[in-house]
Design a protein around this motif. Structure first.
Motif, mmCIF file in Angstrom:
data_model
loop_
_atom_site.group_PDB
_atom_site.id
_atom_site.type_symbol
_atom_site.label_atom_id
_atom_site.label_comp_id
_atom_site.label_asym_id
_atom_site.label_seq_id
_atom_site.Cartn_x
_atom_site.Cartn_y
_atom_site.Cartn_z
ATOM 1 N N GLY A 45 38.745 -29.280 7.186
ATOM 2 C CA GLY A 45 38.559 -29.135 5.744
ATOM 3 C C GLY A 45 37.208 -29.568 5.227
ATOM 4 N N THR A 46 36.475 -30.349 6.029
ATOM 5 C CA THR A 46 35.205 -30.906 5.568
ATOM 6 C C THR A 46 34.198 -30.948 6.706
ATOM 7 N N THR A 47 33.027 -30.377 6.461
ATOM 8 C CA THR A 47 31.916 -30.492 7.393
ATOM 9 C C THR A 47 31.023 -31.624 6.917
ATOM 10 N N MET A 48 30.790 -32.598 7.779
ATOM 11 C CA MET A 48 29.986 -33.762 7.403
ATOM 12 C C MET A 48 28.540 -33.573 7.839
ATOM 13 N N PHE A 49 27.630 -33.951 6.946
ATOM 14 C CA PHE A 49 26.202 -33.861 7.218
ATOM 15 C C PHE A 49 25.572 -35.240 7.062
ATOM 16 N N ILE A 53 29.044 -22.351 1.092
ATOM 17 C CA ILE A 53 27.816 -21.994 1.797
ATOM 18 C C ILE A 53 26.578 -22.492 1.063
ATOM 19 N N ALA A 54 26.599 -22.444 -0.267
ATOM 20 C CA ALA A 54 25.424 -22.858 -1.036
ATOM 21 C C ALA A 54 25.097 -24.330 -0.794
ATOM 22 N N SER A 55 26.128 -25.173 -0.793
ATOM 23 C CA SER A 55 25.891 -26.598 -0.555
ATOM 24 C C SER A 55 25.447 -26.860 0.885
ATOM 25 N N VAL A 56 26.025 -26.126 1.835
ATOM 26 C CA VAL A 56 25.612 -26.263 3.232
ATOM 27 C C VAL A 56 24.130 -25.944 3.371
ATOM 28 N N LYS A 57 23.695 -24.841 2.755
ATOM 29 C CA LYS A 57 22.285 -24.455 2.846
ATOM 30 C C LYS A 57 21.381 -25.475 2.152
ATOM 31 N N ALA A 58 21.835 -26.020 1.026
ATOM 32 C CA ALA A 58 21.031 -27.011 0.301
ATOM 33 C C ALA A 58 20.817 -28.260 1.144
ATOM 34 N N LEU A 94 22.214 -41.256 4.864
ATOM 35 C CA LEU A 94 22.835 -40.478 3.800
ATOM 36 C C LEU A 94 23.846 -39.514 4.418
ATOM 37 N N PHE A 95 25.079 -39.548 3.917
ATOM 38 C CA PHE A 95 26.128 -38.656 4.388
ATOM 39 C C PHE A 95 26.616 -37.785 3.238
ATOM 40 N N ALA A 96 26.987 -36.559 3.558
ATOM 41 C CA ALA A 96 27.556 -35.657 2.556
ATOM 42 C C ALA A 96 28.621 -34.800 3.225
ATOM 43 N N GLY A 97 29.803 -34.732 2.629
ATOM 44 C CA GLY A 97 30.876 -33.893 3.129
ATOM 45 C C GLY A 97 31.002 -32.639 2.301
ATOM 46 N N VAL A 98 31.097 -31.489 2.964
ATOM 47 C CA VAL A 98 31.117 -30.201 2.272
ATOM 48 C C VAL A 98 32.229 -29.330 2.840
ATOM 49 N N ALA A 99 32.941 -28.627 1.974
ATOM 50 C CA ALA A 99 33.910 -27.644 2.438
ATOM 51 C C ALA A 99 33.169 -26.527 3.178
ATOM 52 N N PRO A 100 33.643 -26.115 4.347
ATOM 53 C CA PRO A 100 32.916 -25.110 5.140
ATOM 54 C C PRO A 100 32.605 -23.826 4.378
ATOM 55 N N MET A 149 25.017 -23.369 -14.308
ATOM 56 C CA MET A 149 23.829 -23.763 -13.560
ATOM 57 C C MET A 149 23.906 -23.368 -12.087
ATOM 58 N N TRP A 150 25.013 -22.783 -11.684
ATOM 59 C CA TRP A 150 25.159 -22.377 -10.290
ATOM 60 C C TRP A 150 24.176 -21.261 -9.947
ATOM 61 N N GLY A 151 23.729 -21.255 -8.696
ATOM 62 C CA GLY A 151 22.884 -20.177 -8.212
ATOM 63 C C GLY A 151 21.434 -20.252 -8.662
ATOM 64 N N LYS A 152 20.999 -21.376 -9.198
ATOM 65 C CA LYS A 152 19.623 -21.504 -9.688
ATOM 66 C C LYS A 152 18.791 -22.466 -8.840
ATOM 67 N N GLY A 153 19.310 -22.877 -7.699
ATOM 68 C CA GLY A 153 18.558 -23.739 -6.799
ATOM 69 C C GLY A 153 18.520 -25.196 -7.195
ATOM 70 N N PHE A 154 19.380 -25.597 -8.145
ATOM 71 C CA PHE A 154 19.358 -26.988 -8.590
ATOM 72 C C PHE A 154 19.867 -27.953 -7.517
ATOM 73 N N ALA A 155 20.850 -27.522 -6.730
ATOM 74 C CA ALA A 155 21.413 -28.418 -5.715
ATOM 75 C C ALA A 155 20.357 -28.805 -4.688
ATOM 76 N N SER A 156 19.612 -27.832 -4.195
ATOM 77 C CA SER A 156 18.570 -28.118 -3.225
ATOM 78 C C SER A 156 17.485 -29.009 -3.816
#
Length: 340
Positions: A162-166, A141-146, A132-138, A106-113
């Motif tokens: 190791g983790t970029t927090m949003f 990129i797909a999760s960062v953009k989502a 709402l907080f979300a931590g993502v590995a730098p 299911m990766w790359g199909k826009g489901f995360a966004s």
């Protein structure tokens, strides 16, 4: 908790853990999803053990520490999980850390966004106001953009190599609160009461931004001042105007979004009490710049807000052509005066 998007159906996995047979069925579905590439970005406690009961143990651990929702597609096939972990106490605003995973196919199909957008919409509909907080590995990129596509902003003081927090805040529905509760926000703060009680001038024109039901505006008007109260909540303005009319006070109520509001005329006092932090970060300074242009010489600006926002607000006054003097600064409060 359950919600739907165009392609996704989410519901609490509690419904799939009701019996031993249902647990085994869920474990079989998860075995296809919890592959090494999917688990690679998850923290160590969420990795699978090398045991015969690894899946069921993993489910039990997640169930004990988080609220988990299954993600299914239009064919009711399990394609991922949404993991929500509440932190802090019951005080406003509540904080929820979010995580999610999708099967490799299911990766790359826009489901995360789509998932994150649906989640934000669900919290917005609740009207309770949530951080709402979300931590993502730098490198993810797909999760960062989502996250960024759905209004999440980077939080530098919670980020490490190791983790970029949003973070994304959903708004509290004050209009719903005002409809059901009289004087919902209580009395004015001691800082605001002290300032107005100490004023020697009378009959001032005051602009109260984010006035709600008038906890500040009515107190100020009772001292003999004229107050224009602005709020996006119609029920708040209705209560303000009704109370003002009942007491024969000089109070005007305006229903408006302060992102677009343009004051008419000049004011001796601009009051912004616990309002700017409700705006997206990029809009707070722009709104403040617009409003302080309507303060007369020798006029006052009073700001109550989150302490971490104060530095940016002070920069606005430092950059203005008209000089401003800092009259008082405490944790979460600024009082400035426009010099002649």
């Amino acid at each position: 908790m359950s919600f739907e998007t165009d392609r996704l159906r989410l519901e609490s996995w509690d419904t799939a853990l009701g019996s031993e047979q249902e647990k085994q069925a869920l474990a079989a579905e998860l075995e296809v999803i919890l592959t090494p590439p999917v688990l690679r970005s998850l923290p160590e406690p969420m990795q699978l053990a090398d045991t015969e009961t690894a899946i069921s143990d993993w489910v039990a651990a997640r169930h004990a520490e988080s609220h988990v929702l299954t993600i299914r597609d239009d064919n009711t096939t399990l394609i991922g999980l949404l993991i929500l972990a509440a932190y802090g106490n019951a005080e406003y605003p509540p904080t929820v850390h979010i995580g999610y995973l999708f099967s490799e196919i299911m990766w790359g199909k826009g489901f995360a966004s789509e998932l994150i957008g649906g989640l934000v919409a669900w919290y917005q509909d609740q009207g309770e106001g949530t951080q709402l907080f979300a931590g993502v590995a730098p490198e993810n990129i797909a999760s960062v953009k989502a996250l960024e596509k759905n209004g999440f902003e980077r939080v530098s003081d919670h980020t490490d190599p190791g983790t970029t927090m949003f973070r994304r805040d959903t708004q509290f529905d004050f209009d719903r609160l005002y409809r059901s509760t009289a004087q919902a926000l209580g009395a004015p703060s001691p800082e605001i009461v002290g300032f107005f009680n100490a004023l020697t001038e009378g009959n001032l024109r005051v602009l109260d931004i984010g006035c709600g039901q008038g906890r500040d505006a009515l107190f100020i008007a009772r001292l003999g001042h004229s107050v224009v109260g602005v709020d996006i909540a119609p029920n708040g303005i209705k209560d303000l105007v009704a109370a003002g009319n009942h007491e024969n006070l000089r109070v005007e109520g305006i229903v408006a979004d302060i992102l677009d509001f343009r004051p008419v005329g000049q004011f001796e006092v601009l009051l912004i009490d616990r309002t700017l932090h409700l705006l997206p970060a990029e809009n707070r300074v722009a709104v403040l710049k617009r409003l302080i242009g309507h303060v007369v010489l020798q006029g006052w600006v009073i700001i109550s807000d989150e302490p971490e926002n104060m530095a940016a607000f002070k920069e606005v006054f430092d950059a203005r052509d008209a000089p401003w003097s800092l009259h008082r600064e405490t944790d979460g409060h600024l009082i400035l005066r426009r010099d002649a």
